[in-house]
Design a protein around this motif. Structure first.
Motif, short mmCIF file in Angstrom:
data_model
loop_
_atom_site.label_atom_id
_atom_site.label_comp_id
_atom_site.label_asym_id
_atom_site.label_seq_id
_atom_site.Cartn_x
_atom_site.Cartn_y
_atom_site.Cartn_z
N GLY A 46 -6.87 24.55 -23.39
CA GLY A 46 -8.07 25.29 -23.01
C GLY A 46 -8.62 26.19 -24.10
O GLY A 46 -8.73 25.80 -25.27
N HIS A 47 -8.93 27.42 -23.70
CA HIS A 47 -9.60 28.35 -24.62
C HIS A 47 -8.73 28.71 -25.81
O HIS A 47 -9.24 29.16 -26.85
CB HIS A 47 -10.02 29.62 -23.86
N LEU A 48 -7.40 28.51 -25.70
CA LEU A 48 -6.52 28.86 -26.81
C LEU A 48 -6.79 28.02 -28.06
O LEU A 48 -6.52 28.46 -29.18
CB LEU A 48 -5.06 28.70 -26.38
N ALA A 49 -7.36 26.83 -27.86
CA ALA A 49 -7.72 26.00 -29.02
C ALA A 49 -8.77 26.69 -29.88
O ALA A 49 -8.84 26.45 -31.09
CB ALA A 49 -8.25 24.65 -28.54
N PHE A 50 -9.57 27.56 -29.26
CA PHE A 50 -10.61 28.26 -30.01
C PHE A 50 -10.28 29.73 -30.23
O PHE A 50 -10.87 30.36 -31.12
CB PHE A 50 -11.96 28.08 -29.31
N ALA A 51 -9.32 30.27 -29.49
CA ALA A 51 -8.86 31.62 -29.78
C ALA A 51 -8.30 31.69 -31.20
O ALA A 51 -8.44 32.69 -31.90
CB ALA A 51 -7.80 32.03 -28.77
N ARG A 52 -7.67 30.60 -31.64
CA ARG A 52 -7.07 30.57 -32.99
C ARG A 52 -8.14 30.55 -34.08
O ARG A 52 -7.87 30.86 -35.24
CB ARG A 52 -6.16 29.35 -33.13
N ILE A 53 -9.39 30.22 -33.72
CA ILE A 53 -10.52 30.28 -34.64
C ILE A 53 -11.28 31.59 -34.47
O ILE A 53 -11.55 32.31 -35.43
CB ILE A 53 -11.47 29.09 -34.42
N LEU A 54 -11.59 31.92 -33.22
CA LEU A 54 -12.43 33.09 -32.95
C LEU A 54 -11.70 34.39 -33.22
O LEU A 54 -12.31 35.36 -33.70
CB LEU A 54 -12.93 33.04 -31.51
N GLY A 55 -10.40 34.44 -32.94
CA GLY A 55 -9.64 35.67 -33.19
C GLY A 55 -9.71 36.11 -34.65
O GLY A 55 -10.09 37.25 -34.94
N ARG A 99 -16.10 27.50 -7.95
CA ARG A 99 -16.75 26.30 -7.44
C ARG A 99 -16.59 25.12 -8.40
O ARG A 99 -16.66 23.97 -8.00
CB ARG A 99 -18.24 26.56 -7.19
N LEU A 100 -16.39 25.43 -9.68
CA LEU A 100 -16.30 24.40 -10.71
C LEU A 100 -14.85 24.10 -11.11
O LEU A 100 -14.63 23.24 -11.96
CB LEU A 100 -17.08 24.83 -11.95
N MET A 101 -13.90 24.81 -10.51
CA MET A 101 -12.48 24.69 -10.89
C MET A 101 -12.31 25.04 -12.37
O MET A 101 -11.59 24.37 -13.13
CB MET A 101 -11.94 23.27 -10.63
N MET A 102 -12.97 26.13 -12.79
CA MET A 102 -12.94 26.54 -14.18
C MET A 102 -12.74 28.05 -14.28
O MET A 102 -12.88 28.78 -13.29
CB MET A 102 -14.26 26.14 -14.89
N THR A 103 -12.45 28.51 -15.49
CA THR A 103 -12.41 29.93 -15.81
C THR A 103 -13.19 30.14 -17.10
O THR A 103 -13.04 29.36 -18.06
CB THR A 103 -10.96 30.42 -16.01
N PHE A 156 -19.35 34.37 -27.76
CA PHE A 156 -19.01 33.02 -27.30
C PHE A 156 -18.60 33.10 -25.84
O PHE A 156 -17.83 34.00 -25.46
CB PHE A 156 -17.85 32.42 -28.11
N PHE A 157 -19.11 32.18 -25.03
CA PHE A 157 -18.62 32.03 -23.67
C PHE A 157 -17.83 30.74 -23.64
O PHE A 157 -18.39 29.65 -23.77
CB PHE A 157 -19.78 31.98 -22.66
N VAL A 158 -16.51 30.88 -23.50
CA VAL A 158 -15.60 29.74 -23.57
C VAL A 158 -15.04 29.48 -22.17
O VAL A 158 -14.32 30.32 -21.62
CB VAL A 158 -14.45 29.99 -24.56
N SER A 159 -15.38 28.35 -21.60
CA SER A 159 -14.87 28.00 -20.28
C SER A 159 -13.79 26.93 -20.42
O SER A 159 -13.77 26.17 -21.38
CB SER A 159 -16.00 27.50 -19.37
N GLU A 160 -12.88 26.91 -19.45
CA GLU A 160 -11.85 25.88 -19.45
C GLU A 160 -11.74 25.28 -18.05
O GLU A 160 -11.80 25.97 -17.04
CB GLU A 160 -10.50 26.43 -19.93
N LEU A 161 -11.62 23.96 -18.03
CA LEU A 161 -11.52 23.19 -16.80
C LEU A 161 -10.05 23.03 -16.43
O LEU A 161 -9.25 22.57 -17.26
CB LEU A 161 -12.16 21.82 -17.00
N HIS A 162 -9.70 23.40 -15.19
CA HIS A 162 -8.31 23.33 -14.73
C HIS A 162 -8.06 21.98 -14.07
O HIS A 162 -8.29 21.80 -12.86
CB HIS A 162 -8.02 24.47 -13.77
N VAL A 163 -7.58 21.03 -14.83
CA VAL A 163 -7.41 19.66 -14.35
C VAL A 163 -6.44 19.60 -13.17
O VAL A 163 -6.60 18.77 -12.26
CB VAL A 163 -6.94 18.75 -15.51
N GLU A 164 -5.46 20.48 -13.12
CA GLU A 164 -4.45 20.44 -12.05
C GLU A 164 -5.04 20.73 -10.67
O GLU A 164 -4.40 20.45 -9.65
CB GLU A 164 -3.32 21.42 -12.35
N ARG A 165 -6.25 21.24 -10.61
CA ARG A 165 -6.87 21.55 -9.32
C ARG A 165 -7.60 20.34 -8.71
O ARG A 165 -8.12 20.44 -7.61
CB ARG A 165 -7.84 22.72 -9.47
N PHE A 166 -7.63 19.24 -9.43
CA PHE A 166 -8.34 18.06 -8.95
C PHE A 166 -7.36 17.03 -8.39
O PHE A 166 -6.14 17.24 -8.38
CB PHE A 166 -9.18 17.46 -10.09
#
Length: 343
Positions: A104-113, A127-131, A147-157
């Motif tokens: 998820g967002h950690l892939a870009f935290a290593r860039i944005l941080g 409603r979107l199963m996201m954060t 940056f607005f970084v959203s992540e889709l929680h696949v385990e909720r599907f």
């Protein structure tokens, strides 16, 4: 470039876009005054962050002709764009990492941080199963785009959806090379980077905001789309700017003006719970994408990226020198996500 005070910034963006496109990108945007007349052999993390944003904004306009037409009109009238934020979508898989990337967002935290960003707010998108997470710049929070970084929680599907998502997104490769990692390490530890190292790293950092998993099959795309238009969007567009947002004085009057011009703008303006943040957007422009269909390769029109507008009002009390309400809003975000639901 018309303003010679931002030569260092232009030098950076030029490495990602080329000279002519870099000048066009920077001439289009309102640039932070704190970055004016910066020179020397090192470049600040704020300048690197602004260069990344300028390049990504330029790329979005190439994919979103409705937004590009609006920007052309603003420039023709002598105006500039105040880039408020860019948005990207990521995936978290039940198994942990997303292919070769952190989840998820950690892939870009290593860039944005290392570029000076920190998470300033977390926004449930139930409603979107996201954060969603709002990444705000530490040094110039009102002037360097968020940056607005959203992540889709696949385990909720459903289990079937999870299997398809694991197959599609499990193939994700890591775009960062040794040069980019070295630049990010230097930025993280020193808050600045050798200019030549930053120039070499920037094209890779820009490219990281792209699709790094394999081309999906048409059946896989359709299976994702059946449960989550957002997952289907990531399957074709990857980590590209889902949208870029123009901070304007009065989004309500702008919305009416764009509607009169016949542009495909959202029917209603989204208003935050505080009342201080108002947003609207153009509908996503369609793009043609490739899919595997058995032994054949087929092409289909799918929703691409879009252009958004936001008005931010003043806080009742400034916070750490920040006078504008820079927060996001879960309800606003979920309303805006609908812009990529259909072609």
């Amino acid at each position: 470039m018309s303003d010679e005070g931002f030569r260092q910034l232009e030098s950076l963006v030029c490495c990602a876009l080329g000279a002519a496109a870099a000048r066009e990108a920077l001439d289009t945007l309102v640039l932070p005054e704190a970055l004016r007349d910066n020179d020397g052999p090192t470049v600040s993390r704020a300048a690197c962050a602004m260069a990344l944003n300028a390049a990504l904004f330029h790329g979005l306009l190439e994919r979103a002709p409705t937004g590009a037409a609006y920007v052309d009109a603003v420039r023709a009238d002598g105006g500039k764009i105040l880039l408020d934020h860019g948005a990207i979508r990521t995936v978290t898989l039940p198994s942990g990492p997303t292919g070769a990337l952190p989840a998820g967002h950690l892939a870009f935290a290593r860039i944005l941080g290392p570029l000076g960003y920190e998470v300033a707010g977390i926004y449930p998108l139930e409603r979107l199963m996201m954060t969603g997470r709002g990444y705000r710049h530490r040094d110039l929070p009102q002037d360097v785009p968020q940056f607005f970084v959203s992540e889709l929680h696949v385990e909720r599907f459903s289990p079937a959806f999870q299997a398809v998502a694991e197959h599609v997104f499990g193939s994700t490769r890591d775009p960062l090379d040794e040069t980019a990692v070295a630049a990010l390490d230097q930025l993280a530890h020193e808050g600045a980077c050798e200019l030549e190292l930053a120039r070499k790293a920037l094209p890779t950092l820009v490219a990281a905001f792209g699709r790094w998993h394999d081309v999906p099959s048409l059946l896989a795309y359709q299976a994702l789309l059946a449960e989550s238009p957002e997952a289907a969007w990531i399957a074709t567009e990857g980590f590209a700017f889902n949208h870029a947002t123009d901070r304007v004085a009065d989004v309500d009057s702008l919305s009416e003006a764009q509607r009169r011009l016949g542009r495909p703008i959202k029917p209603a303006v989204e208003r935050s719970a505080s009342g201080r943040v108002r947003q609207t957007a153009f509908k996503a422009d369609p793009v043609e994408r490739e899919f595997h269909d058995g032994a054949r390769t087929v092409h289909r029109l799918v929703p691409g990226s879009f252009y958004e507008f936001i008005t931010r009002e003043l806080l009742d009390q400034p916070q750490d020198g920040v006078t504008l309400d820079l927060a996001f809003d879960s309800a606003n975000a979920q309303g805006i996500f609908k812009m990529t639901a259909t072609v």
